[in-house]
Design a protein around this motif. Structure first.
Motif, PDB file in Angstrom:
ATOM      1  N   ARG A 130      24.471  64.419  53.752  1.00 57.84           N
ATOM      2  CA  ARG A 130      23.194  65.128  53.869  1.00 57.84           C
ATOM      3  C   ARG A 130      22.361  64.888  52.620  1.00 57.84           C
ATOM      4  N   SER A 133      22.652  66.630  48.918  1.00 52.36           N
ATOM      5  CA  SER A 133      23.999  67.197  48.755  1.00 52.36           C
ATOM      6  C   SER A 133      24.648  66.798  47.441  1.00 52.36           C
ATOM      7  N   TYR A 192      25.821  66.230  63.304  1.00 56.43           N
ATOM      8  CA  TYR A 192      25.340  67.598  63.100  1.00 56.43           C
ATOM      9  C   TYR A 192      26.198  68.352  62.074  1.00 56.43           C
ATOM     10  N   VAL A 194      27.454  67.318  59.374  1.00 59.75           N
ATOM     11  CA  VAL A 194      26.953  67.020  58.033  1.00 59.75           C
ATOM     12  C   VAL A 194      25.603  67.709  57.817  1.00 59.75           C
ATOM     13  N   LEU A 195      24.752  67.640  58.802  1.00 55.13           N
ATOM     14  CA  LEU A 195      23.424  68.236  58.681  1.00 55.13           C
ATOM     15  C   LEU A 195      23.513  69.734  58.394  1.00 55.13           C
ATOM     16  N   TYR A 196      24.477  70.404  59.026  1.00 54.80           N
ATOM     17  CA  TYR A 196      24.570  71.861  58.879  1.00 54.80           C
ATOM     18  C   TYR A 196      25.691  72.319  57.946  1.00 54.80           C
ATOM     19  N   GLY A 197      26.299  71.367  57.231  1.00 54.11           N
ATOM     20  CA  GLY A 197      27.192  71.731  56.136  1.00 54.11           C
ATOM     21  C   GLY A 197      28.644  72.000  56.474  1.00 54.11           C
ATOM     22  N   ASP A 200      31.175  67.312  54.594  1.00 50.02           N
ATOM     23  CA  ASP A 200      30.376  66.699  53.522  1.00 50.02           C
ATOM     24  C   ASP A 200      29.823  65.342  53.923  1.00 50.02           C
ATOM     25  N   ILE A 218      17.113  64.630  65.129  1.00 49.42           N
ATOM     26  CA  ILE A 218      17.288  64.531  63.680  1.00 49.42           C
ATOM     27  C   ILE A 218      16.144  63.707  63.100  1.00 49.42           C
ATOM     28  N   GLN A 222      16.776  63.241  56.510  1.00 48.33           N
ATOM     29  CA  GLN A 222      17.749  64.320  56.332  1.00 48.33           C
ATOM     30  C   GLN A 222      19.098  63.802  55.844  1.00 48.33           C
ATOM     31  N   PHE A 223      19.260  62.474  55.818  1.00 52.71           N
ATOM     32  CA  PHE A 223      20.562  61.889  55.493  1.00 52.71           C
ATOM     33  C   PHE A 223      20.456  60.791  54.447  1.00 52.71           C
TER      34      PHE A 223
END
Length: 308
Positions: A130, A133, A192, A194-197, A200, A218, A222-223
């Motif tokens: 993400r 991060s 998803y 990774v996107l929402y935690g 990792d 997406i 975002q990545f």
């Protein structure tokens, strides 16, 4: 009386001899027809429901073009080899790793490769994190939680596993934890996660990233893409080595002839075949084009080359 019986027998014999010439579809130069249903095993990618929605129109198109009645058989990835080996279906639609497994073990014949997205009949695997991060390079994934796609996914598991091994990162020892999401749509769930935690980093097929972006699910910003594999063949049609050669030829030609304007009727509705399948067409590849998949599988100790 005896003369009448003899004449009747001669007339009956003449009809039997002429029957192949009189029956429709059996004359010289016509397509042979069959009342036997031929099953096509379609690997379930996201869900069985999605597989039916995508490939019932395509299968109906193949039936209309070849004069053979085909049936869609959705098959789970883990069961695919066993069911193919049993002879349940002579034609298959699978990912490129399963093609290699069936080619190596059962001499599957290559028919055509599916084209979809910016890279046509090929795609790649990526390892993503993400944005923001703090994970910026492949070396940063040591000790991190990672989500993979299905184990037999060439660009959602194999390619990423191979990327890590080549970078000196052993997924079995160097990751803090890794898992495969349960249920359907495993690739989307990994992205998803990774996107929402929840995780990792994730193994993400480049095609899925492209499709999800196009669908507005997406956004690329975002990545962070930590690594990306070389391009490898995508989904593939194949035929058992003992499948009828004429049938194989006609199916291959029908796939190669498929155009965006071709339609079939499904449940009373006229459907565009390629649009329903979510693909752009088919391409003729060589078995040697699948060599990168073989090399990855050998390095990652995966089927069909795994050793214990």
């Amino acid at each position: 009386m005896m003369h009448s019986r003899l004449s009747l027998r001669r007339f009956t014999l003449a009809l039997l001899l002429l029957a192949p010439l009189l029956l429709p579809g059996c004359g010289r130069g016509n397509k042979p027809t069959t009342t036997t249903t031929v099953k096509i095993g379609y690997m379930v990618c996201n869900s069985e429901k999605e597989t039916l929605q995508r490939f019932v129109p395509l299968t109906r198109y193949l039936s209309e073009k070849t004069g053979v009645t085909f049936e869609v058989v959705p098959v789970d990835t883990q069961d695919f080899e066993k069911r193919f080996k049993s002879g349940e279906f002579p034609l298959v639609h699978s990912n490129s790793l399963l093609y290699v497994v069936l080619k190596e073990r059962y001499n599957l014949n290559l028919l055509a490769a599916e084209k979809r997205g910016q890279f046509g009949s090929r795609s790649a695997g990526a390892i993503i994190a993400r944005a923001g991060s703090g994970i910026k390079t492949l070396a940063d994934i040591r000790g991190k939680r990672m989500a993979f796609g299905p184990m037999l996914a060439p660009t959602g598991y194999l390619a990423e596993y191979d990327l890590m091994m080549k970078a000196g990162i052993n997924p079995e020892r160097d990751l803090g934890y890794y898992a495969i999401p349960p249920g359907s749509y495993k690739h989307e769930k990994a992205i998803y996660s990774v996107l929402y935690g929840s995780f990792d980093v994730a193994a993400a097929p480049v095609l899925d990233l492209e499709v999800m972006t196009k669908e507005g699910k997406i956004s690329p910003d975002q990545f962070v893409v930590l690594a990306q594999s070389q391009l490898v063949p995508y989904c593939t049609f194949g035929a058992a080595k003992d499948a009828d050669p004429d049938l194989v030829k006609r199916v291959r030609q029908a796939l190669m002839d498929l155009k965006p304007t071709d339609t079939v009727e499904v449940d009373g509705e006229k459907v565009r075949v390629l649009k329903a399948a979510g693909i752009d067409g088919y391409e003729q590849l060589l078995d040697s084009d699948y060599q990168p998949i073989r090399d990855m599988a050998r390095r990652a100790n995966m089927p069909p080359y795994q050793t214990f």
